[in-house]
Design a protein around this motif. Sequence first.
Motif, PDB file in Angstrom:
ATOM      1  N   SER A  53      -2.323  -6.176  -1.006  1.00 32.77           N
ATOM      2  CA  SER A  53      -2.062  -6.032  -2.501  1.00 32.77           C
ATOM      3  C   SER A  53      -1.745  -7.761  -3.058  1.00 32.77           C
ATOM      4  CB  SER A  53      -1.086  -5.083  -2.854  1.00 32.77           C
ATOM      5  OG  SER A  53      -1.515  -3.964  -2.461  1.00 32.77           O
ATOM      6  N   ASP A  74      -6.020  -1.150  -9.275  1.00 36.05           N
ATOM      7  CA  ASP A  74      -5.273  -0.504  -8.071  1.00 36.05           C
ATOM      8  C   ASP A  74      -5.780   0.934  -7.861  1.00 36.05           C
ATOM      9  OD1 ASP A  74      -3.543   0.145  -6.219  1.00 36.05           O
ATOM     10  OD2 ASP A  74      -1.802  -0.610  -7.436  1.00 36.05           O
ATOM     11  N   PRO A  80       0.607   2.707  -4.170  1.00 37.54           N
ATOM     12  CA  PRO A  80       0.139   1.816  -5.073  1.00 37.54           C
ATOM     13  C   PRO A  80       1.413   0.429  -5.274  1.00 37.54           C
ATOM     14  CG  PRO A  80       0.810   3.570  -6.469  1.00 37.54           C
ATOM     15  CD  PRO A  80       0.751   3.881  -4.899  1.00 37.54           C
ATOM     16  N   LEU A  82       0.461  -2.954  -7.235  1.00 31.30           N
ATOM     17  CA  LEU A  82       0.118  -3.767  -8.296  1.00 31.30           C
ATOM     18  C   LEU A  82       1.064  -3.828  -9.334  1.00 31.30           C
ATOM     19  CD1 LEU A  82      -3.839  -4.017  -8.187  1.00 31.30           C
ATOM     20  CD2 LEU A  82      -2.312  -5.634  -6.943  1.00 31.30           C
TER      21      LEU A  82
END
Length: 235
Positions: A53, A74, A80, A82
């Motif tokens: 990431s 993303d 996740p 981002l």
Amino acid sequence: MEERELELFIMNDPKSVISEAFRVLRTNLQFSSIDKPVKKVVVTSSMPQEGKSTVAANLAVSIASTRSKVLLVDADLRRPKLYKLFRLENYKGLSNFLAEDLPLESVITKMANLHIITSGPIPPNPAEILGSSKMKKFLDEMATKYDMILLDAPPVNSVADAAILSTLVDGVILVVETGVTAREAAIAAKQQLEKVNAKILGVVLNKIKQDKNGGYYYYYYYYGEEGTKKRKKKR
């Protein structure tokens, strides 16, 4: 992953050696294909917490700084990150757009030449959503509007998502953490991508430790066509 590793080096310290490494990586990516421009790229890793990431985000910022129009997505609909990097809300994003027919403009955050789509709420069926015809149509349409599209995808060896996405893009960047990722895991990731005929544009070896001369290599990577390796190091 430690919070300090989730950092936008290009924004926070543009003159650092790490930022320079991302600029070289940007150049290598832009010239990675002679016959066909590379516009849609998946950034993934073999295992979790290898820095994919951070690589995707800093690479996106670096490309956008050249006045190229960049879309950073993303596509890790499981873990996740981002939205944390860019300090954005994540109550709606890619998952909403694909599953709920939200207008695309409602899920895009615009930052000069860099536009970002966060993951949105974690859905029960990430692989099915990412492999949908709507996702393919979305990427094809975005390729007509942006100079580069970068997708942060889940690790290859953990779930099928990255392999699925790799069939919809022009190439894949594989991030590997030096000294942590087992050789077997990296090879398995490469094999998984090759099974779906993904084009591996290159490998980023992340978090290189101090050498015997006292230097510090932050990133080491290579790009090349069909087995032709081009090695670069940045102190």
